[in-house]
Every structure is written in C-alpha cells, then in structure tokens.
Scaffold this motif. Structure first.
Motif, PDB file in Angstrom:
ATOM      1  N   CYS A   1       0.828  -1.200   0.000  1.00  0.00           N
ATOM      2  CA  CYS A   1       0.000   0.000   0.000  1.00  0.00           C
ATOM      3  C   CYS A   1       0.864   1.253   0.000  1.00  0.00           C
ATOM      4  N   ASN A   2       1.821   1.303  -0.884  1.00  0.00           N
ATOM      5  CA  ASN A   2       2.618   2.514  -1.068  1.00  0.00           C
ATOM      6  C   ASN A   2       3.082   2.544  -2.509  1.00  0.00           C
ATOM      7  N   ASP A   3       3.918   3.521  -2.813  1.00  0.00           N
ATOM      8  CA  ASP A   3       4.349   3.682  -4.197  1.00  0.00           C
ATOM      9  C   ASP A   3       5.244   2.546  -4.675  1.00  0.00           C
ATOM     10  N   GLY A   4       5.618   1.639  -3.767  1.00  0.00           N
ATOM     11  CA  GLY A   4       6.439   0.500  -4.168  1.00  0.00           C
ATOM     12  C   GLY A   4       5.663  -0.571  -4.886  1.00  0.00           C
ATOM     13  N   ASP A   5       4.324  -0.580  -4.746  1.00  0.00           N
ATOM     14  CA  ASP A   5       3.524  -1.555  -5.474  1.00  0.00           C
ATOM     15  C   ASP A   5       3.586  -1.283  -6.975  1.00  0.00           C
ATOM     16  N   GLY A   6       3.366  -2.322  -7.749  1.00  0.00           N
ATOM     17  CA  GLY A   6       3.345  -2.167  -9.197  1.00  0.00           C
ATOM     18  C   GLY A   6       2.232  -2.997  -9.800  1.00  0.00           C
TER      19      GLY A   6
ATOM     20  N   ILE B   1      -5.635  -5.984 -18.776  1.00  0.00           N
ATOM     21  CA  ILE B   1      -5.937  -5.567 -17.410  1.00  0.00           C
ATOM     22  C   ILE B   1      -4.628  -5.547 -16.631  1.00  0.00           C
ATOM     23  N   TYR B   2      -4.496  -4.588 -15.715  1.00  0.00           N
ATOM     24  CA  TYR B   2      -3.283  -4.397 -14.938  1.00  0.00           C
ATOM     25  C   TYR B   2      -3.596  -4.739 -13.486  1.00  0.00           C
ATOM     26  N   ILE B   3      -2.963  -5.792 -12.986  1.00  0.00           N
ATOM     27  CA  ILE B   3      -3.270  -6.308 -11.655  1.00  0.00           C
ATOM     28  C   ILE B   3      -2.173  -5.905 -10.678  1.00  0.00           C
ATOM     29  N   ARG B   4      -2.583  -5.371  -9.552  1.00  0.00           N
ATOM     30  CA  ARG B   4      -1.651  -4.811  -8.575  1.00  0.00           C
ATOM     31  C   ARG B   4      -0.888  -5.918  -7.851  1.00  0.00           C
ATOM     32  N   MET B   5       0.440  -5.705  -7.702  1.00  0.00           N
ATOM     33  CA  MET B   5       1.298  -6.681  -7.053  1.00  0.00           C
ATOM     34  C   MET B   5       2.291  -5.976  -6.156  1.00  0.00           C
ATOM     35  N   SER B   6       2.795  -6.723  -5.183  1.00  0.00           N
ATOM     36  CA  SER B   6       3.880  -6.232  -4.352  1.00  0.00           C
ATOM     37  C   SER B   6       5.135  -6.084  -5.198  1.00  0.00           C
ATOM     38  N   ALA B   7       5.916  -5.041  -4.901  1.00  0.00           N
ATOM     39  CA  ALA B   7       7.135  -4.799  -5.681  1.00  0.00           C
ATOM     40  C   ALA B   7       8.077  -5.989  -5.630  1.00  0.00           C
ATOM     41  N   SER B   8       8.121  -6.694  -4.492  1.00  0.00           N
ATOM     42  CA  SER B   8       9.039  -7.821  -4.361  1.00  0.00           C
ATOM     43  C   SER B   8       8.653  -8.983  -5.265  1.00  0.00           C
ATOM     44  N   GLU B   9       7.409  -9.003  -5.730  1.00  0.00           N
ATOM     45  CA  GLU B   9       6.967 -10.071  -6.627  1.00  0.00           C
ATOM     46  C   GLU B   9       7.444  -9.857  -8.054  1.00  0.00           C
ATOM     47  N   ILE B  10       7.680  -8.603  -8.423  1.00  0.00           N
ATOM     48  CA  ILE B  10       7.995  -8.319  -9.828  1.00  0.00           C
ATOM     49  C   ILE B  10       9.293  -7.557  -9.986  1.00  0.00           C
ATOM     50  N   GLY B  11      10.029  -7.306  -8.910  1.00  0.00           N
ATOM     51  CA  GLY B  11      11.337  -6.678  -9.013  1.00  0.00           C
ATOM     52  C   GLY B  11      11.285  -5.284  -9.575  1.00  0.00           C
ATOM     53  N   ILE B  12      10.299  -4.496  -9.162  1.00  0.00           N
ATOM     54  CA  ILE B  12      10.125  -3.159  -9.726  1.00  0.00           C
ATOM     55  C   ILE B  12      11.241  -2.227  -9.281  1.00  0.00           C
ATOM     56  N   ASN B  13      11.799  -1.449 -10.195  1.00  0.00           N
ATOM     57  CA  ASN B  13      12.791  -0.437  -9.871  1.00  0.00           C
ATOM     58  C   ASN B  13      12.241   0.969 -10.037  1.00  0.00           C
ATOM     59  N   SER B  14      11.122   1.094 -10.699  1.00  0.00           N
ATOM     60  CA  SER B  14      10.550   2.425 -10.882  1.00  0.00           C
ATOM     61  C   SER B  14       9.048   2.311 -10.942  1.00  0.00           C
TER      62      SER B  14
ATOM     63  N   HIS C   1      15.693  -8.456  -5.867  1.00  0.00           N
ATOM     64  CA  HIS C   1      16.990  -7.845  -6.113  1.00  0.00           C
ATOM     65  C   HIS C   1      17.394  -7.928  -7.578  1.00  0.00           C
ATOM     66  N   THR C   2      16.432  -8.188  -8.457  1.00  0.00           N
ATOM     67  CA  THR C   2      16.778  -8.328  -9.860  1.00  0.00           C
ATOM     68  C   THR C   2      16.878  -6.972 -10.526  1.00  0.00           C
ATOM     69  N   SER C   3      17.436  -6.962 -11.718  1.00  0.00           N
ATOM     70  CA  SER C   3      17.675  -5.706 -12.408  1.00  0.00           C
ATOM     71  C   SER C   3      16.568  -5.350 -13.380  1.00  0.00           C
ATOM     72  N   SER C   4      15.490  -6.139 -13.408  1.00  0.00           N
ATOM     73  CA  SER C   4      14.398  -5.857 -14.326  1.00  0.00           C
ATOM     74  C   SER C   4      13.106  -6.344 -13.740  1.00  0.00           C
ATOM     75  N   SER C   5      11.999  -5.833 -14.259  1.00  0.00           N
ATOM     76  CA  SER C   5      10.692  -6.253 -13.767  1.00  0.00           C
ATOM     77  C   SER C   5      10.010  -7.207 -14.713  1.00  0.00           C
ATOM     78  N   ASP C   6      10.733  -7.757 -15.674  1.00  0.00           N
ATOM     79  CA  ASP C   6      10.092  -8.525 -16.733  1.00  0.00           C
ATOM     80  C   ASP C   6      10.031 -10.014 -16.479  1.00  0.00           C
ATOM     81  N   TYR C   7       9.922 -10.451 -15.220  1.00  0.00           N
ATOM     82  CA  TYR C   7       9.786 -11.879 -14.939  1.00  0.00           C
ATOM     83  C   TYR C   7       8.383 -12.328 -15.246  1.00  0.00           C
ATOM     84  N   THR C   8       8.181 -13.089 -16.268  1.00  0.00           N
ATOM     85  CA  THR C   8       6.876 -13.658 -16.562  1.00  0.00           C
ATOM     86  C   THR C   8       7.090 -15.013 -17.193  1.00  0.00           C
ATOM     87  N   CYS C   9       5.975 -15.736 -17.388  1.00  0.00           N
ATOM     88  CA  CYS C   9       6.056 -16.990 -18.123  1.00  0.00           C
ATOM     89  C   CYS C   9       6.274 -16.725 -19.597  1.00  0.00           C
TER      90      CYS C   9
END
Length: 753
Positions: free
Chosen positions: A250-255, A326-339, A362-370
């Motif tokens: 519940c802060n700007d860290g969510d993506g 559709i854009y589903i809200r996730m914790s930043a730690s789930e998707i490695g968001i940097n911005s 701690h990854t350098s990108s947020s593009d972890y998907t199947c």
C-alpha cells in the motif's frame, strides 16, 4: 380484451381478471396491435404519435429476446427488463434462470440460477463484451449497448432484416440460445449458445486465477498467487481460488502485472471515470490501498476511460484472441520493480500453472513472466550485460508454446540452496548435481542443475520441462518449475525426503528398513505410475529410462517415477517408435531397443521387470558385459529349477508372504520375455498382482546370457559366479549382440548413471 379505461385485460371464462396492464393514461381510441417485430403494443389512435405506446410487451419480456428489445433498466419509467426461463417448453411458469444487466458502476450481463450467478458476459468495452472472444464480423446479428445516464440497456439487431432471429433463455445447461428460422425445414436452427465451454461457468476458478480451455488443468493461478487450499486445488476443486504469495505494501512501491486477451473480472465492486487516461487511472489505483486492478473502460480507438477494481478479482479467463488488457496490482518484491513505470506483460501464448514460487526483489528488471524471463545477471556478476533469456531458448527449441511451468530466477535458487553448497547437495546423476533448497515460505524443493559436462543436453532438458509439466499422478514426481538463464539450466522438483530407491535396496544397512510390505507397495505403485503414462494420461508416454535411481521415495516411502529427459510422447493410436540415438542405462534396456532402436510401452515393461527383480533380490542387474552377475539369467535359472525363493533378499525374507513374492518373480519374468508381443501390458500386470488366477508360463528372457550365476548353498543370499556350459547357438547370438552393442556404445550410446 381492451377495456374502456384503455387497459388490456385477460379474463378467465369471461368473468374474473387474471392479468391486466396498469396504464395510468386514459385512451380515447385504444388499439391493440401485434407488430412485425413481435412486439404486442397498446396505443391510443385518438391522441399522440402512433409510435407512442400506452403499454408494450417488449417492456415485460418472458423467456424470449427479439431484435430491438431491451435488457436493462430505465430510470424514467423505473422499468427493469430481464428474461426468465420457462419451467419447461410446455410449462410457461417461471423457471430457475434469469438473465439481465447487473447494476454496478460498470454494468454487465449476468445469468442467475436462483440467487447464484451462473454466467456473465463481462462488461461492455466499447467494441464487445469482454467475455466474448474476438471472432470477426458476425453475419447474423450485432450487439448494442447504451448507457446514457437515463437508460442502461443491451439490445441486438439483425444484419438481414428479412431473417427471423430470436434468443431464448432455457431451463437447461444450454442456457442462452440464439436461433434463426429455417424456411425449408420450418424450424428454428441453433446459431450460438452460452455457456460456450467449461470456462464460461461463473467463478469456476475462484479469485486471482484464470481459466484456459486449451490447458489442463483449466484453472491456473496468476503469477504471484498460489492455491488457497492446495489439497482441494489438486483435486480439481478450484472454487476457493488463489491467494497472494506476498501482501501489498500500500505505497508507491507496489506495481502492476499486465495481462492481455482477458475477460475482465466481475464488476460488482468497481469505479468508473470515462474522462481519465490510462496513466491517470494507474495513479488513481496506486493512491487507493483497496484498489486491486485497473484498465481502460473503453478500448475502441486508442482506448480511453478508467475502471478500478476493489476486493478480490473473480471469474477471469484468457482467450487466444480478443478480450482486453488488465493491470493487476502486485507487491514490488513479486515483480522486481525499480521504478513507478515498470510493469509486466503476460500473454496467452505461455500460461503458468501456479505452484509455490518466490521471485527475488533484487533483480535488475521487472520482466519476470512466463512469457519472458527477466534479463538478470549471475549472482557473481552484477553488470547489465544481457544473457539469453527463456523466450529465446524456447523459441529456438520450438517448445515455447508448450511451457506450462513457472520460471524461477537464478538468484532465488542460489539463495534457497545456500549458493549450491556442498552441504545442500543431495546427489549427482547423468543430468548433473541435485541440491536441496528451502523457499521463503518453508517449502522444500530439489534443484537439478544441468552440468556443463552433463551427458544430458538442452534437448533432454527441454523435453523434461515440456513433458512432465503436463502430468499429474501421485506416483510421478511433481515438477514445480525451471530456470533457463544464460548457461544455467535447472529443474525444480518437489523434495523427496528419502531420495532414490537404489539408496535403499542396494545398501545392506538401509535395506533392512524395507520389509516385504514396503517393497510390494513400491512394486505396485510404480506399476500404477507406468500405467498412467502408457494409458491413463492425456498423452501416451514411453519413459525409456526406468530404473531404481529414477524412482524417488517421499517421507512415507511412497515411490514416484522421475527423470523424463529421455521420455517420448506418442500420439493417437501410435504404439511404437524407433530412433537412431539409443540412450538409456545398461542393464535396463529391452533387447529390441538396445539393438534396433525400437521402443514402445513394452520396452518400459521390460525395464519394469528388471526393477522388480532388483527390489526382490536387493541385487543390481549388471547388464550384458558383466554377465557373471547377470540377474536376469540367475532369476530365469532359479525359476526353471523351482528355486525362485533363493532370489529373495535376506533383509525382507522374514517378513514376506512367500506366495506373493513368488508371484512377483513370475510376473517379472513375463515382463522380461525376449519378444515385445509376449510381454504383458501394465494394466494386465496390475490385474495379475491383484488376482490369484494362474499365470502364463514365461518364455526365455531377452538378453539372457548362457553364462549365469549360481549360489553355492541355498542358505546364502550372495550371487556367486561359476563356470557354465554353452551351446553354439547361444554363443553365436551372444557374440553378435555384444559386437553390435559395443559398436553402438562407441558411436551413439549415452550411458547414464
């Protein structure tokens, strides 16, 4: 009849009123007329426009929906129009099903069965209902959806005005049927019906999951979610849905994760603003801790408007085409968001079945998907240098569309195995080392890491990934995911506490832990696993490398077949195949496979026969080149001499049921017969175990060397070598087989530990 007040009444025996309209207007010249549209109207010929009705049947629909009728509500007249099924075709009393627009900020068509939702169309998105796949122009009818602040309704029109079309709500599983009138047959011809498929049933997969008709299981958790009740989920009861692996901050860290080609979730708890851009919609969602997803409310043109979801997201599905983003809200730690602007896109070409999965923050990108594995660097090299990702590997191997597993990142697996430490190493085989790991939620896993000098290559690795992901059986080890990152290729399995079967049956100390009841349980359970592969799964699979080290044991000593790197899929009625690349393990190969490259379910049966003899005797079958200790020859000779009892491992002899053991030896010899057509199938084998019928007489085994081991005394369990007598026929046959096998060994043989 029409009475003087201008109302239409229905009388019983011309006396009592059964039903009447309730118009507040007086008609000077009331006229009742049935229009060509099917609308029964009451109007006043003496006052007003002919198109102004005092009453019309279209305002009070029953089970039938005709062109230009409206389903929805009118704020001015307080009318709410919906359809209700008949109890039966001959009984017009109200049935169980109703069909109408659900009142919400983002309305959608919903069918109820009593008070329970049965089906929903998804909201109107400017082009179509989001629950309707895109299928090009419709030659019969077109939808219309009106929401002008006064009226909210759905209607439809026909392309050919001379064609008769109707929609009927039924009291059956074919709930909603659109039919056209056929003049030749003088009957209604079905054109379209809903529910269209399994995924159309409301709430089938519960919250935070998506339904896919071209995958099994149909329901799959979204990325970052796991089954809320795994036992029910694994039993195909998906109604309780999935829960977040990590709570929102519940802060700007969510993506957000972007999902494409989706039927939007149920709109009961939504908020809509048609003036906001998609970017503003994202910002609005982030500022509200209760917001769980967002998208455009209108996708026509470049897209516009904003809709936000609150509470759980229910009743989603993914289409091969159509649907919407559709854009589903996730914790930043789930998707490695940097911005703030980072989000991921999950398409429909690769669908993830959600098992317990940790994504590193701690990854350098947020593009972890199947659909696209993140471009992360190795733990010891933190530069931004790009490595080959999973999509490229899968496309190169032609298996991208087959992947149904989560993709673990390298950092996560390194962390949970203590950087692949020697203390966490469980063992090593032809694939490479296997390590024990523990995810942050406490789940134990086994990580098989492909060695750079492994005899198993990328082809076998991808074969195992794409094959075992489709299999679900209690006697098959469960593959939880994989990692493909640069040179690293790993498989993530459920952890099996007692490791492999060979660690017990060939170890004098641990072998004492396997009494006969446990050994017999393992023999029968492995047979059930093979039966599933050969016959009961949706694929016909030949394992090709069944052996004691590829049978794993859980904490309760239940066996599970593992290692599908060499397995082959058969389609349709195919029962056998051949290969020029013979790969497997000495001592377990059927003769037709080792010599001619022919494999079938019967070659697995041969390997199973060897395994049964090894479980009973506690001795390895050393194969052709160590024929002085060849277990097949020894078992065959003891059987012919009526001394099969001498084959039993002394660690289990005190606890065994002699008749049961002897029957198992007899069945094993039936499996080992030289010609495949003589061997039983796995279904026949299981029947033999469970019945007391007389068994067929086994013929001479394949790979039987004329030089077999003998025991010096019946009291000894050791297999001792001895001199032998030979026939010239057997010697010649043996020489030819040995020569050909040795040539194959030099050229193409893959010896696997």
């Amino acid at each position: 009849m029409v009475v003087s007040t201008g109302n239409l009444v229905l009388l019983s025996q011309n006396t009592s009123v059964v039903w009447s309209t309730n118009s507040m207007k007086q008609a000077q010249k009331p006229v009742l007329q049935l229009l060509d549209s099917g609308n029964l109207v009451l109007r006043d010929n003496g006052n007003g426009s002919p198109d102004t009705y005092l009453w019309q049947s279209f305002d009070y629909p029953s089970d039938t929906f005709l062109p230009d009728m409206k389903i929805g509500w009118d704020a001015n007249s307080s009318l709410e129009r919906h359809l209700t099924s008949w109890m039966s075709p001959d009984d017009p009393s109200p049935g169980d099903f109703t069909w109408g627009l659900e009142r919400s900020n983002y309305p959608e068509l919903v069918a109820w069965q009593g008070s329970n939702k049965y089906f929903r169309s998804g909201p109107w998105n400017g082009l179509r209902f989001s629950g309707a796949p895109q299928s090009g122009a419709n030659p019969v009818f077109s939808y219309k959806f009106i929401n002008n602040g006064i009226e909210v309704y759905h209607t439809f029109d026909v392309e050919n005005k001379s064609q008769l079309v109707r929609i009927v709500v039924n009291q059956s599983t074919s709930l909603w049927e659109l039919s056209t009138w056929n003049e030749d047959s003088q009957s209604w011809m079905l054109f379209l019906s809903v529910p269209k498929d399994y995924c159309d049933h409301y709430g089938l997969c519960g919250a935070y999951s998506k339904c896919l008709t071209d995958k099994l299981p149909y329901c799959q958790c979204l990325k970052g979610f796991s089954p809320k009740y795994p036992d029910k989920w694994n039993s195909n009861d998906w109604s309780q849905g999935c829960a977040r692996d990590k709570l929102l901050s519940c802060n700007d860290g969510d993506g957000f994760i972007k999902y494409t080609q989706m039927k939007l979730p149920a709109t009961t708890y939504t908020w809509v603003d048609g003036s906001l851009s998609l970017k503003d919609c994202r910002t609005r969602c982030l500022k509200n801790c209760s917001c769980t997803a967002y998208t455009n409310s209108d996708i026509s043109g470049k897209g516009s408007g904003c809709v936000l979801w609150f509470k759980d997201l229910i009743d989603m599905r993914q289409f091969p085409s159509g649907g919407q983003d559709i854009y589903i809200r996730m914790s930043a730690s789930e998707i490695g968001i940097n911005s703030m602007e980072d989000y991921m896109s999950v398409g429909s070409s690769v669908c993830c079945s959600c098992h317990v999965l940790e994504w590193s923050s701690h990854t350098s990108s947020s593009d972890y998907t199947c659909n696209q594995l993140a471009r992360v660097t190795s733990p010891n090299h933190r530069s931004q240098e790009r490595t080959e990702n999973a999509t490229e590997v899968l496309e190169k191997e032609g298996t991208k569309d087959d992947l149904e597993l989560p993709l673990f990142d390298l950092i996560t697996l390194a962390k949970c195995t203590n950087n692949f430490s020697i203390e966490n190493k469980l063992g090593e085989g032809g694939f490479g080392p296997v390590y024990k790991g523990t995810l942050v939620d406490g789940q134990e896993i086994a990580v098989k890491r492909l060695s750079t000098i492994s005899r198993q290559g990328l082809k076998e690795f991808m074969n195992e990934v794409t094959l075992i992901a489709k299999l679900q059986h209690r006697n098959l080890v469960k593959l939880l995911g994989c990692c493909i990152q640069g040179e690293e290729k790993m498989l993530v399995y459920e952890y099996m506490a007692n490791k492999s079967l060979d660690a017990f049956i060939f170890d004098p100390a641990r072998g004492r832990l396997l009494d006969w009841s446990k050994r017999f349980h393992i023999i029968c359970s492995v047979a059930r696993g093979l039966l599933y592969l050969h016959q009961d799964s949706r694929l016909r699979i030949i394992h090709r490398d069944l052996k004691a080290s590829n049978v794993l044991l859980d904490a309760e000593m239940n066996p599970k077949i593992s290692d599908f790197g060499l397995a082959r899929i058969f389609g349709g009625d195919q029962t056998e195949g051949n290969t020029s690349r013979v790969a497997g393990t000495y001592g377990y190969m059927a003769p037709e496979y080792a010599i001619d490259g022919l494999f079938s379910v019967k070659s697995d049966v041969f390997s199973y026969g060897i395994l049964v003899l090894e479980i009973i005797s506690g001795k390895r079958n050393r194969g052709l080149y160590h024929s002085e200790s060849n277990l097949i020859g020894y078992a065959w000779e003891m059987h012919k001499a009526g001394k099969s009892i001498e084959l039993i491992d002394m660690d289990s002899v005190d606890t065994c049921t002699l008749s049961e053991v002897l029957r198992c030896i007899h069945i094993a010899l039936l499996c080992l017969q030289e010609h495949p057509e003589d061997r039983p199938t796995m279904s026949q084998i299981l029947m033999m175990f469970s019945s007391e019928n007389t068994l067929p007489v086994p013929k001479q085994p394949g790979f039987l060397v004329d030089r077999y081991p003998r025991k010096e005394s019946s009291s000894s369990s050791k297999v001792e070598s001895s001199k032998h007598k030979s026939s010239s026929v057997n010697e010649v046959t043996l020489t030819l087989i040995e020569a050909r096998l040795k040539i194959q060994q030099l050229l193409t043989f893959v010896i696997r530990a």
